[in-house]
Design an enzyme around this catalytic site. Sequence first.
Site, mmCIF file in Angstrom:
data_model
loop_
_atom_site.group_PDB
_atom_site.id
_atom_site.type_symbol
_atom_site.label_atom_id
_atom_site.label_comp_id
_atom_site.label_asym_id
_atom_site.label_seq_id
_atom_site.Cartn_x
_atom_site.Cartn_y
_atom_site.Cartn_z
ATOM 1 N N ASP A 179 38.784 50.432 43.567
ATOM 2 C CA ASP A 179 39.797 50.558 43.669
ATOM 3 C C ASP A 179 39.951 52.185 42.989
ATOM 4 O O ASP A 179 41.637 52.453 43.408
ATOM 5 C CB ASP A 179 40.734 49.482 42.985
ATOM 6 C CG ASP A 179 40.178 47.961 44.181
ATOM 7 O OD1 ASP A 179 40.191 48.330 45.014
ATOM 8 O OD2 ASP A 179 40.323 47.362 43.182
ATOM 9 N N ASP A 230 36.626 41.954 41.274
ATOM 10 C CA ASP A 230 37.349 42.998 40.468
ATOM 11 C C ASP A 230 36.577 42.010 38.937
ATOM 12 O O ASP A 230 37.217 41.053 38.723
ATOM 13 C CB ASP A 230 38.460 42.347 41.159
ATOM 14 C CG ASP A 230 38.942 42.873 42.219
ATOM 15 O OD1 ASP A 230 38.878 44.317 42.998
ATOM 16 O OD2 ASP A 230 40.287 42.242 42.522
#
Length: 167
Positions: free
Chosen positions: A140, A122
Amino acid sequence: MRLFNETGWRFWWIALLVLVADQLSKIWVLQNFTLGESIQLLPVFNFTYARNYGAAFSFLGDAGGWQRWLFTAIAIVVTCVLSVWLSRLQRSQLKLSLALVLIVAGAIGNLIDRSLYGYVVDFLHVYYQQWHYPIFNIADCAITIGAGLLIWDSFSSEDEPAQTRTN
């Protein structure tokens, strides 16, 4: 040919585009950042390298390792189910096709991370003053946009003809 021209599968190129962007961005982060390193791009947005061992919002992130296999299995099942669903959609079901393709692309992107690294990479970090949204990635984003389109599609019907007003 019908499978690719007349069904939701005709949008697989979008999934491929999202998947390539997701994986290239993660490779770039892995090659250029150390864990926790952050670069401010805007007053409310940073590139911050983080590892997510869990699911959304690091759910089960500290569960000891078994969650890797659970989330891998879920991603495989979701990808298979949505792929079959895409093959059964009509050409006119644009929103639903796009929604499912984006969700599949995101699921595969994060599945690749779990398979290669044991965690999801991330790096997109949105915040305001002391408030910080959980760090996320392009996969995401695709899943979130796909879910939004799925919800929107559930409240509308593309098959209904446009109605005209009669006053």
